[in-house]
Scaffold this motif. Structure first.
Motif, PDB file in Angstrom:
ATOM      1  N   PRO A 164       0.669  -1.327  -0.064  1.00  0.00           N
ATOM      2  CA  PRO A 164      -0.053  -0.061  -0.057  1.00  0.00           C
ATOM      3  C   PRO A 164       1.015   1.153  -0.027  1.00  0.00           C
ATOM      4  CG  PRO A 164       0.152  -0.794   2.358  1.00  0.00           C
ATOM      5  CD  PRO A 164       0.787  -1.785   1.260  1.00  0.00           C
ATOM      6  N   GLY A 165       1.997   1.135   0.273  1.00  0.00           N
ATOM      7  CA  GLY A 165       2.944   2.306   0.347  1.00  0.00           C
ATOM      8  C   GLY A 165       3.435   2.975  -0.939  1.00  0.00           C
ATOM      9  N   THR A 166       4.011   4.136  -1.127  1.00  0.00           N
ATOM     10  CA  THR A 166       4.479   4.435  -2.152  1.00  0.00           C
ATOM     11  C   THR A 166       5.932   4.561  -1.991  1.00  0.00           C
ATOM     12  OG1 THR A 166       4.578   6.854  -1.405  1.00  0.00           O
ATOM     13  CG2 THR A 166       2.429   6.160  -2.215  1.00  0.00           C
ATOM     14  N   VAL A 167       6.514   4.731  -3.513  1.00  0.00           N
ATOM     15  CA  VAL A 167       8.144   4.729  -3.520  1.00  0.00           C
ATOM     16  C   VAL A 167       8.546   6.002  -2.985  1.00  0.00           C
ATOM     17  CG1 VAL A 167      10.055   4.439  -5.207  1.00  0.00           C
ATOM     18  CG2 VAL A 167       8.247   2.877  -5.367  1.00  0.00           C
ATOM     19  N   PRO A 168       8.010   6.902  -3.057  1.00  0.00           N
ATOM     20  CA  PRO A 168       8.547   8.132  -2.685  1.00  0.00           C
ATOM     21  C   PRO A 168       8.606   8.450  -1.051  1.00  0.00           C
ATOM     22  CG  PRO A 168       7.197   8.792  -4.533  1.00  0.00           C
ATOM     23  CD  PRO A 168       7.019   7.383  -4.293  1.00  0.00           C
ATOM     24  N   ASP A 169       7.497   7.758  -0.472  1.00  0.00           N
ATOM     25  CA  ASP A 169       7.259   7.797   0.817  1.00  0.00           C
ATOM     26  C   ASP A 169       8.694   6.882   1.484  1.00  0.00           C
ATOM     27  OD1 ASP A 169       5.389   9.669   1.235  1.00  0.00           O
ATOM     28  OD2 ASP A 169       3.651   8.330   1.420  1.00  0.00           O
ATOM     29  N   ALA A 170       8.645   5.669   1.093  1.00  0.00           N
ATOM     30  CA  ALA A 170       9.647   4.839   1.211  1.00  0.00           C
ATOM     31  C   ALA A 170      10.905   5.351   1.353  1.00  0.00           C
ATOM     32  CB  ALA A 170       9.645   3.522   0.502  1.00  0.00           C
ATOM     33  N   ALA A 171      11.348   5.874  -0.148  1.00  0.00           N
ATOM     34  CA  ALA A 171      12.838   6.525   0.012  1.00  0.00           C
ATOM     35  C   ALA A 171      12.845   7.540   0.863  1.00  0.00           C
ATOM     36  CB  ALA A 171      12.970   7.019  -1.376  1.00  0.00           C
ATOM     37  N   ALA A 172      11.934   8.416   1.219  1.00  0.00           N
ATOM     38  CA  ALA A 172      12.068   9.485   2.178  1.00  0.00           C
ATOM     39  C   ALA A 172      12.478   9.082   3.389  1.00  0.00           C
ATOM     40  CB  ALA A 172      10.744  10.166   2.339  1.00  0.00           C
ATOM     41  N   ARG A 173      12.207   7.778   3.867  1.00  0.00           N
ATOM     42  CA  ARG A 173      12.513   7.045   5.145  1.00  0.00           C
ATOM     43  C   ARG A 173      13.910   7.018   5.146  1.00  0.00           C
ATOM     44  NH1 ARG A 173       7.383   3.045   5.830  1.00  0.00           N
ATOM     45  NH2 ARG A 173       5.825   4.538   5.875  1.00  0.00           N
TER      46      ARG A 173
END
Length: 245
Positions: free
Chosen positions: A206-215
């Motif tokens: 369900p998560g997005t790649v931009p949000d994951a990368a931001a972590r």
């Protein structure tokens, strides 16, 4: 200008991490096992005006490839500020504790654990030259032994034994490495990018790649007061961001 090496960065979360760090003014060594895919990824970023990027061929399962990448980067700079160990594989399925062959474990551990260790050790001398060195080990919430023992955990039934075991081992190495570097300026952390929609999971997350990368970027850019030796996971601990080991 700070410099970062990201393994497995020619696509998905690694690629987006490169993009976000470039946007923050970092020089990015974009690590890719496939040289052509690495060049294509770097060209894509340059077409977006993010030109402080250079593809580096590195296969973390090949000691010779790791050393060649170290020599290449070492010929260009005497300092590496950030290492993001992002390369990883899930391994073949099914992965049950009773039926998964040891060959599956070996394949997964070669990339997710042994390759990470060899890469970290190979670049440690360049990292030591940085005033604020950062190591980000990309893990998974499935690497938490505490949560795997908790029947109330939302992912409790999800137990890909080889993959989860490799990430648990990675987490253990992160703890030990952070301890050994406790009296230095290093920040060493494990970061779970979350259950993200990528080809790694057939885009089921369900998560997005931009949000994951931001972590990952957040851990890579910690200031001197930032934590070390932590396991960050918004999926597992949305309130604190810190997951139980």
């Amino acid at each position: 200008m700070k410099k970062v090496l990201i393994t497995g960065a020619n696509k998905s979360i690694g690629f987006e991490t490169a993009r976000q760090l470039l946007q923050q003014g970092y020089y990015v060594y974009l690590g890719s096992r496939d040289a052509q895919k690495g060049r294509e990824a770097a060209d894509q970023l340059k077409s977006e005006g993010l030109d402080q990027v250079e593809p580096i061929t590195i296969d973390v399962t090949d000691a010779g490839s790791i050393q060649a990448a170290r020599q290449t980067i070492g010929s260009k700079t005497s300092v590496l500020d950030v290492l993001i160990n992002n390369a990883g594989i899930s391994g073949s399925y099914p992965q049950t504790a009773l039926d998964a062959g040891t060959g599956v474990f070996r394949d997964v551990f070669e990339t997710n654990f042994f390759g990470l260790i060899e890469t970290t050790q190979a670049f440690m001398d360049l990292l030591h030259q940085s005033s604020e060195p950062r190591i980000v080990n990309v893990t998974s919430g499935l690497g938490s032994l505490t949560l795997h023992s908790d029947p109330s955990w939302k992912y409790y039934p999800v137990k890909p034994v080889a993959y989860a075991s490799s990430k648990a081992a990675l987490n253990g190495y992160t703890i030990m490495l952070a301890y050994e570097l406790r009296d230095t300026n290093f920040k060493v952390n494990a970061v779970d990018p979350g259950y993200t929609a990528t080809d790694f999971n057939h885009h089921s997350g369900p998560g997005t790649v931009p949000d994951a990368a931001a972590r990952l970027v957040k851990a890579a850019t910690l200031d001197e007061n930032g934590p070390t030796g932590q396991f960050f996971s918004n999926d597992n601990a949305p309130e604190t961001g810190i997951s139980p080991w």
